[in-house]
Design a protein around this motif. Structure first.
Motif, PDB file in Angstrom:
ATOM      1  N   VAL A  47      -5.247   6.820   2.007  1.00 52.38           N
ATOM      2  CA  VAL A  47      -5.639   8.250   1.676  1.00 52.38           C
ATOM      3  C   VAL A  47      -4.277   8.990   0.560  1.00 52.38           C
ATOM      4  N   ARG A  48      -5.147   9.578  -0.315  1.00 47.54           N
ATOM      5  CA  ARG A  48      -4.398  10.385  -1.277  1.00 47.54           C
ATOM      6  C   ARG A  48      -4.565  11.844  -1.098  1.00 47.54           C
ATOM      7  N   ALA A  51       0.845  -1.315   0.040  1.00 40.30           N
ATOM      8  CA  ALA A  51      -0.051   0.029   0.017  1.00 40.30           C
ATOM      9  C   ALA A  51       0.811   1.322   0.125  1.00 40.30           C
ATOM     10  N   ALA A  52       2.037   1.449   0.592  1.00 39.42           N
ATOM     11  CA  ALA A  52       2.776   2.470   0.895  1.00 39.42           C
ATOM     12  C   ALA A  52       3.658   2.356  -0.630  1.00 39.42           C
ATOM     13  N   ARG A  53       3.901   1.327  -1.251  1.00 40.78           N
ATOM     14  CA  ARG A  53       4.352   1.501  -2.904  1.00 40.78           C
ATOM     15  C   ARG A  53       3.363   2.193  -3.566  1.00 40.78           C
ATOM     16  N   GLY A 109       2.555   5.648  -3.421  1.00 46.53           N
ATOM     17  CA  GLY A 109       3.532   6.644  -3.866  1.00 46.53           C
ATOM     18  C   GLY A 109       3.682   7.619  -2.283  1.00 46.53           C
ATOM     19  N   HIS A 110       3.524   6.948  -0.950  1.00 50.16           N
ATOM     20  CA  HIS A 110       3.789   7.558  -0.027  1.00 50.16           C
ATOM     21  C   HIS A 110       5.279   8.156   0.186  1.00 50.16           C
ATOM     22  N   ARG A 140      -3.306   0.800   7.638  1.00 47.24           N
ATOM     23  CA  ARG A 140      -3.721   0.502   6.251  1.00 47.24           C
ATOM     24  C   ARG A 140      -4.821   1.477   5.836  1.00 47.24           C
ATOM     25  N   GLU A 141      -5.705   1.963   6.377  1.00 47.41           N
ATOM     26  CA  GLU A 141      -6.819   2.925   6.142  1.00 47.41           C
ATOM     27  C   GLU A 141      -6.071   4.125   5.769  1.00 47.41           C
ATOM     28  N   LEU A 142      -5.068   4.532   6.481  1.00 48.12           N
ATOM     29  CA  LEU A 142      -4.457   5.816   6.274  1.00 48.12           C
ATOM     30  C   LEU A 142      -3.573   5.738   5.040  1.00 48.12           C
TER      31      LEU A 142
END
Length: 384
Positions: A99-100, A62-64, A67-68, A94-96
Motif C-alpha cells: 500500500v502506498r 517490500a518494506a525497503r 519506503g515505509h 505483505r499485502e499491506l
C-alpha cells in the motif's frame, strides 16, 4: 539541524534502521518505553528467528522498496495482532506493505484486511464514573433487546424539539421518579413517590474550621466547599438550604485526635457498629487505594490488621474500602512477609494509606482532602 535535515532523517528511518536494534540503549537514550516495545516487535518480525524465512526476506524487500517509515511498520504490526495464524499474518502483512500513500490510507487498508475482532460486552452491569465538574456519568450494559426497549421508551417521552440526548436524560428521570421533581439536580427531596428513586441524603459532619463555620452561619458560604462521604461535594450555602434550614436532618459532630484519629472501641465483635462506621467514613471519605473513585458510603468496612490475624474491631483498625479492593487486599503480608502483588491498606497518624507490594505508601488524591484528619489538622501529619 534544519527542518529539511529532520525530514531527511525521518525518511531514512526505515526497516534497515532496526537491524542492530538494542532495547536497553534506546531506553537509556530516553525513548518512551511504549515506543521501544513497539519497535522491538517490528525488529522481531523482520530480523528475528522465524520458520517463515522466505516470507521474512520478501517482507524486508517490500518494506525497503515501499519506503515505509518505522511508524508505518509499527502501524501494520498493530493490526497483525488481530490475526491468530502466523502464515495468514505474513500474507496480510505483505499485502499491506504494497500500500502506498499516507498513514491514513494504510490504516484504511489494514482495517479491511485485518479487522479487530468484536470485543465481548461482558456481564450486564451498571457503572458510575467519578465526579467531574460537579457531574457523573452512568453506563449501563445489558441485552440489546432491553436497551432497545429503554431507548424506545425514552424517545417516546422526548418532546423532539431539542438535542435527543438531553431530552432522553429528562425522560429517564421521569421514568425513574414519576412522582418526584423532574429537575432534581438542584437539591435533595426528590423521589418520594412510589417507585421513585430516593435522593441520597448527605450526613454532614462538623469537620469544618471554625472560621469557615462562622462564615456559613452568616450566609457567606458560597465559596466554602464541604466534602461528603459519598464522594460528592456541596457548598456551605447548599448545606444551609438543604440540610440545616429544613430541620429534617440531625447535625452530627465527631472528635478526632491529631495522631490517633477517632476514639477506639476494642475487640468485641467482628463487624463494626454504626458509630464506628460513621467515624471511619469521616476519616476516609473515599476508598484509600490510589485511583479509586468509590465514596466511603459505597464501601465496606475493612480491618487493617485482619480479623483472622487478631485484628481489633476498633476505629484505629477500621477503614472504608470498596468491595473490589477489600477482596484483593494483602491481609497476610504483615504476618507472613510474602506479598500477593496487590498491595494493602495500612495507617499512619490516623490516616489510612495504601501501601504498594514493595512497601511504598501512596495516597488516593481523589476527594481525600475532605477527610476529617486533613480538615482538622492539615495534610501534613504532625511530628511524633
Amino acid at each position: 539541524m534544519t527542518f529539511a535535515d529532520l525530514l531527511d532523517a525521518v525518511r531514512a528511518l526505515g526497516v534497515d534502521a532496526l537491524a542492530g536494534f538494542d532495547r536497553d540503549a534506546l531506553i537509556a537514550a530516553g525513548v518512551d518505553p511504549a515506543r521501544v516495545r513497539a519497535l522491538a516487535g517490528v525488529h522481531e518480525v523482520y530480523f528475528g528467528p522465524t520458520r517463515f524465512r522466505a516470507q521474512q526476506r520478501l517482507g524486508v524487500e517490500a518494506a525497503r522498496s515501499g519506503g515505509h517509515s518505522l511508524d508505518k511498520l509499527v502501524l501494520i504490526e498493530r493490526y497483525m495482532a488481530n490475526i491468530d495464524d502466523a502464515a495468514a499474518r505474513w500474507r496480510v502483512r505483505r499485502e499491506l506493505l504494497s500500500v502506498r500513500g499516507p498513514p491514513a490510507a494504510l490504516r484504511r487498508a489494514a482495517q479491511q484486511a485485518a479487522p479487530a475482532p468484536e470485543r465481548p460486552a461482558g456481564p450486564d452491569r451498571v457503572r458510575f464514573s467519578r465526579t467531574r465538574g460537579g457531574k457523573r456519568s452512568l453506563t449501563v450494559v445489558g441485552s440489546q433487546r432491553r436497551m432497545a426497549d429503554l431507548e424506545h421508551a425514552l424517545m417516546g417521552r422526548a418532546p423532539g424539539v431539542g438535542p435527543a440526548g438531553e431530552e432522553m436524560y429528562d425522560a429517564l428521570w421521569e421514568l425513574l421518579d414519576p412522582a418526584g421533581d423532574a429537575d432534581a439536580d438542584a437539591g435533595a427531596g426528590a423521589g418520594a413517590g412510589a417507585g421513585g428513586v430516593a435522593a441520597a441524603v448527605p450526613r454532614p459532619l462538623l469537620l469544618i474550621p471554625l472560621a469557615s463555620w462562622v462564615r456559613i452561619m452568616r450566609g457567606e458560604g458560597d465559596d466554602t466547599v464541604l466534602g461528603l462521604s459519598d464522594a460528592t461535594t456541596m457548598t456551605g450555602a447548599e448545606f444551609l438550604n438543604q440540610v440545616v434550614a429544613t430541620g429534617a436532618f440531625e447535625l452530627e459532630a465527631a472528635l478526632f485526635h491529631p495522631q490517633e484519629g477517632a476514639v477506639n472501641l476494642y475487640r468485641t465483635a467482628r463487624f463494626a457498629n454504626q458509630k464506628q462506621r460513621d467515624l471511619a467514613r469521616a476519616v476516609t471519605p473515599v476508598c484509600p487505594v490510589p485511583g479509586c473513585r468509590h465514596g466511603a458510603e459505597a464501601c465496606e468496612i475493612h480491618h487493617i490488621q485482619a480479623w483472622k490475624h487478631g485484628g481489633q474491631t476498633n476505629l484505629a483498625n477500621l477503614v472504608p474500602v470498596c468491595r473490589y479492593h477489600n477482596r484483593i487486599n494483602d491481609d497476610d503480608q504483615p504476618i507472613t512477609g510474602r506479598s500477593n502483588g496487590r498491595g494493602r491498606i495500612d495507617t499512619a497518624h490516623g490516616r489510612p494509606t495504601w501501601v504498594s507490594p514493595r512497601g511504598y505508601p501512596a495516597k488516593n488524591p481523589h476527594h481525600a482532602h475532605y477527610g476529617a484528619m486533613e480538615q482538622l489538622f492539615g495534610t501534613d501529619p504532625p511530628p511524633d
